[in-house]
Design a protein around this motif. Structure first.
Motif, PDB file in Angstrom:
ATOM      1  N   ALA A   1      45.409  26.185  43.698  1.00  0.00           N
ATOM      2  CA  ALA A   1      45.251  26.070  42.246  1.00  0.00           C
ATOM      3  C   ALA A   1      46.567  25.694  41.575  1.00  0.00           C
ATOM      4  N   ALA A   2      47.671  26.256  42.080  1.00  0.00           N
ATOM      5  CA  ALA A   2      48.986  25.915  41.527  1.00  0.00           C
ATOM      6  C   ALA A   2      49.341  24.462  41.834  1.00  0.00           C
ATOM      7  N   ALA A   3      49.028  24.011  43.038  1.00  0.00           N
ATOM      8  CA  ALA A   3      49.341  22.624  43.412  1.00  0.00           C
ATOM      9  C   ALA A   3      48.566  21.628  42.565  1.00  0.00           C
ATOM     10  N   GLU A   4      47.316  21.976  42.227  1.00  0.00           N
ATOM     11  CA  GLU A   4      46.473  21.081  41.428  1.00  0.00           C
ATOM     12  C   GLU A   4      46.629  21.323  39.927  1.00  0.00           C
ATOM     13  N   LYS A   5      47.409  22.350  39.576  1.00  0.00           N
ATOM     14  CA  LYS A   5      47.630  22.713  38.169  1.00  0.00           C
ATOM     15  C   LYS A   5      46.300  22.972  37.450  1.00  0.00           C
ATOM     16  N   ILE A   6      45.492  23.817  38.087  1.00  0.00           N
ATOM     17  CA  ILE A   6      44.212  24.225  37.488  1.00  0.00           C
ATOM     18  C   ILE A   6      44.473  25.470  36.650  1.00  0.00           C
ATOM     19  N   HIS A   7      44.463  25.316  35.340  1.00  0.00           N
ATOM     20  CA  HIS A   7      44.894  26.384  34.444  1.00  0.00           C
ATOM     21  C   HIS A   7      43.755  27.302  33.993  1.00  0.00           C
ATOM     22  N   ASN A   8      42.524  26.946  34.291  1.00  0.00           N
ATOM     23  CA  ASN A   8      41.403  27.780  33.848  1.00  0.00           C
ATOM     24  C   ASN A   8      40.884  28.666  34.981  1.00  0.00           C
ATOM     25  N   PHE A   9      41.765  29.004  35.903  1.00  0.00           N
ATOM     26  CA  PHE A   9      41.381  29.790  37.072  1.00  0.00           C
ATOM     27  C   PHE A   9      42.312  30.984  37.233  1.00  0.00           C
ATOM     28  N   SER A  10      41.741  32.147  37.587  1.00  0.00           N
ATOM     29  CA  SER A  10      42.560  33.338  37.842  1.00  0.00           C
ATOM     30  C   SER A  10      41.830  34.269  38.812  1.00  0.00           C
TER      31      SER A  10
ATOM     32  N   GLN B   1      50.136  33.127  35.888  1.00  0.00           N
ATOM     33  CA  GLN B   1      49.078  32.401  35.182  1.00  0.00           C
ATOM     34  C   GLN B   1      47.725  32.546  35.875  1.00  0.00           C
ATOM     35  N   PHE B   2      47.742  32.999  37.150  1.00  0.00           N
ATOM     36  CA  PHE B   2      46.497  33.178  37.896  1.00  0.00           C
ATOM     37  C   PHE B   2      46.107  34.651  38.027  1.00  0.00           C
ATOM     38  N   ASP B   3      46.752  35.512  37.249  1.00  0.00           N
ATOM     39  CA  ASP B   3      46.492  36.948  37.303  1.00  0.00           C
ATOM     40  C   ASP B   3      45.561  37.336  36.153  1.00  0.00           C
ATOM     41  N   ALA B   4      44.317  37.675  36.487  1.00  0.00           N
ATOM     42  CA  ALA B   4      43.329  38.017  35.454  1.00  0.00           C
ATOM     43  C   ALA B   4      43.687  39.293  34.712  1.00  0.00           C
ATOM     44  N   GLU B   5      44.451  40.184  35.341  1.00  0.00           N
ATOM     45  CA  GLU B   5      44.838  41.424  34.666  1.00  0.00           C
ATOM     46  C   GLU B   5      45.794  41.152  33.519  1.00  0.00           C
ATOM     47  N   LEU B   6      46.479  40.022  33.562  1.00  0.00           N
ATOM     48  CA  LEU B   6      47.376  39.639  32.470  1.00  0.00           C
ATOM     49  C   LEU B   6      46.671  38.768  31.431  1.00  0.00           C
ATOM     50  N   LYS B   7      45.627  38.066  31.866  1.00  0.00           N
ATOM     51  CA  LYS B   7      44.910  37.173  30.959  1.00  0.00           C
ATOM     52  C   LYS B   7      43.925  37.910  30.060  1.00  0.00           C
ATOM     53  N   PHE B   8      43.352  39.015  30.581  1.00  0.00           N
ATOM     54  CA  PHE B   8      42.268  39.694  29.866  1.00  0.00           C
ATOM     55  C   PHE B   8      42.603  41.167  29.640  1.00  0.00           C
ATOM     56  N   THR B   9      42.029  41.707  28.591  1.00  0.00           N
ATOM     57  CA  THR B   9      42.174  43.132  28.306  1.00  0.00           C
ATOM     58  C   THR B   9      41.118  43.901  29.110  1.00  0.00           C
ATOM     59  N   ILE B  10      41.570  44.873  29.872  1.00  0.00           N
ATOM     60  CA  ILE B  10      40.650  45.662  30.700  1.00  0.00           C
ATOM     61  C   ILE B  10      40.821  47.139  30.364  1.00  0.00           C
ATOM     62  N   PRO B  11      39.770  47.958  30.579  1.00  0.00           N
ATOM     63  CA  PRO B  11      39.863  49.390  30.248  1.00  0.00           C
ATOM     64  C   PRO B  11      40.951  50.113  31.031  1.00  0.00           C
ATOM     65  N   ASN B  12      41.071  49.795  32.340  1.00  0.00           N
ATOM     66  CA  ASN B  12      42.094  50.390  33.203  1.00  0.00           C
ATOM     67  C   ASN B  12      42.053  51.915  33.146  1.00  0.00           C
ATOM     68  N   LEU B  13      40.846  52.465  33.329  1.00  0.00           N
ATOM     69  CA  LEU B  13      40.650  53.917  33.290  1.00  0.00           C
ATOM     70  C   LEU B  13      40.197  54.428  34.649  1.00  0.00           C
ATOM     71  N   LYS B  14      40.558  55.662  34.952  1.00  0.00           N
ATOM     72  CA  LYS B  14      40.042  56.312  36.144  1.00  0.00           C
ATOM     73  C   LYS B  14      38.722  56.983  35.797  1.00  0.00           C
ATOM     74  N   VAL B  15      37.724  56.770  36.633  1.00  0.00           N
ATOM     75  CA  VAL B  15      36.385  57.304  36.378  1.00  0.00           C
ATOM     76  C   VAL B  15      35.957  58.131  37.583  1.00  0.00           C
ATOM     77  N   ALA B  16      35.488  59.333  37.331  1.00  0.00           N
ATOM     78  CA  ALA B  16      35.066  60.219  38.419  1.00  0.00           C
ATOM     79  C   ALA B  16      33.770  59.713  39.041  1.00  0.00           C
ATOM     80  N   ASP B  17      33.603  59.971  40.336  1.00  0.00           N
ATOM     81  CA  ASP B  17      32.373  59.599  41.024  1.00  0.00           C
ATOM     82  C   ASP B  17      31.217  60.487  40.585  1.00  0.00           C
TER      83      ASP B  17
END
Length: 393
Positions: free
Chosen positions: A157-166, A297-313
């Motif tokens: 993806a980096a070689a092809e400069k595909i910016h809409n991928f993570s 640029q390919f890290d979805a955790e940086l691109k999007f807001t996520i809850p990032n919470l611990k949830v009990a089983d």
């Protein structure tokens, strides 16, 4: 290897079983062996290996199922990303029905999220090429086995400069997990059947700490019936001879130093996280992989807001204890009743490598018998026939 039948010959299996029985008689004590990989667990049940082993051998199922060790919080994060406007979320099929705290990816798709099943991360990259106006996110999970394909996809993806991928990286590492198991005083093991697929990438050398620091033998094994039986025989031979070594039964595939090209790709793209949350095992230091800043640029955790919470089983689910080897699936009260592959409560029933799925698919009759019958079939002590059995199967 020419034919897979070479690794399933009954005569050779019987010969190995007789030798295993002789070694058990010499040891004169119960032996607990953990097969780390979920693929081994399924092979053991598919071919009835556990049922024909001497009664003194107990097989413990380990945490080597990447979907199973995924905590609910990370599933919630994946679902949150998939529900973003203008996102196409790509994932492997066995992650679709894994329950988060409120829903699954499959249910999220039914509610309108654009979630697609793929067979490799390169498939998701092609989706990004075909949909330049969409953000395409791949749910990257697995041990070191699948991390190279993720790394190569990011490099492409980096070689092809595909910016809409993570990528939403959830890759985990087997060595820190094994150390966490060995540090658990409640789990007493005599040896390990080492994972074959992971070892194909990392090699057999990284397991030296198991023999040197914890005085436990480990044998890296293939997945066919004779592979597993021979690996158990090799472990018992070490115990009889009072040895603790790393041995490689799967030497037709696994090398001591691993796959150099694959390891270089992993090291180029990924950095080790300070810690990662595992289902059942909790936070394990340096046990997960995150994308390096050079490829942010390919890290979805940086691109999007996520809850990032611990949830009990779920309180009724015993997946955590099963992954730690403390319980067997049929000891969970909801196994095969409220929890089935069609209506899973925990991850171990969902994944194709999960221990609960293996018991449900292959072992239901035998596990019912285990609740009432304590004796396994006896192996007759007969001379080993000349059957061509060798150490380089």
């Amino acid at each position: 290897m020419k034919y897979v039948d070479e690794f399933r010959e009954p005569e050779k299996a019987e010969a190995i079983l007789r030798e295993i029985a002789k070694l058990c008689n010499r040891l004169k004590k119960p032996i607990k062996i953990m097969e780390v990989c979920g693929g081994h667990t399924h092979s053991i049940f598919k071919y009835g290996i556990e049922e024909i082993l001497p009664q003194t051998i107990e097989l413990i199922h380990g945490p080597g199922c990447p979907v199973c060790v995924m905590p609910k919080g990370r599933l919630d994060d994946a679902i949150a990303i998939s529900q973003n406007h203008n996102v196409i979320f790509a994932t492997f099929g066995d992650a679709m029905r894994v329950p988060g705290s409120k829903t699954t990816l499959l249910q999220a798709r039914a509610q309108g999220a654009d979630i697609r099943m793929v067979y490799s991360p390169l498939d998701s990259l092609q989706i990004a090429r075909d949909n330049p106006d969409k953000q395409v996110v791949f749910f990257a999970l697995g041990f070191e086995t699948t991390a190279p394909s993720t790394a190569f996809t990011i490099l492409q993806a980096a070689a092809e400069k595909i910016h809409n991928f993570s990528m939403f990286s959830n890759h985990v590492l087997v060595i820190p997990a094994l150390k966490a198991l060995l540090d658990n005083p409640d789990l007493q093991l005599d040896g390990f059947v080492g994972p074959g697929h992971v070892s194909m990438v990392i090699g057999s050398d990284p397991y030296q700490f198991i023999s040197q620091q914890y005085n436990k033998p480990i044998v890296v094994s293939g997945f066919e019936p004779l592979d597993i039986l021979q690996s158990i025989w090799m472990l018992l031979q070490q115990l009889v001879e009072n040895r603790c070594e790393v041995e490689n039964q799967y030497n037709r595939i696994v090398q001591k130093s691993g796959n150099t090209v694959a390891l270089q790709a992993i090291n180029k793209v990924f950095a080790v996280r300070d810690s990662f949350d595992w289902r059942g095992l909790g936070d394990i230091p340096y046990s997960g992989l995150q994308i390096k800043p050079e490829y942010a640029q390919f890290d979805a955790e940086l691109k999007f807001t996520i809850p990032n919470l611990k949830v009990a089983d779920h309180k009724a689910c015993k997946c955590g204890e099963i992954l730690k080897g403390v319980l067997k699936p049929w000891e969970c009260k909801v196994f095969s009743t409220a929890c089935t592959p069609e209506t899973p409560i925990g991850t171990c029933m969902v994944s194709s490598e999960g221990a609960c799925a293996a018991y449900y698919k292959y072992g239901r009759l035998s596990t019912i018998a285990k609740r009432t019958i304590t004796q396994k079939p006896k192996i007759t002590q007969e001379p080993l026939p000349a059957c061509g059995f060798s150490s380089d199967l």
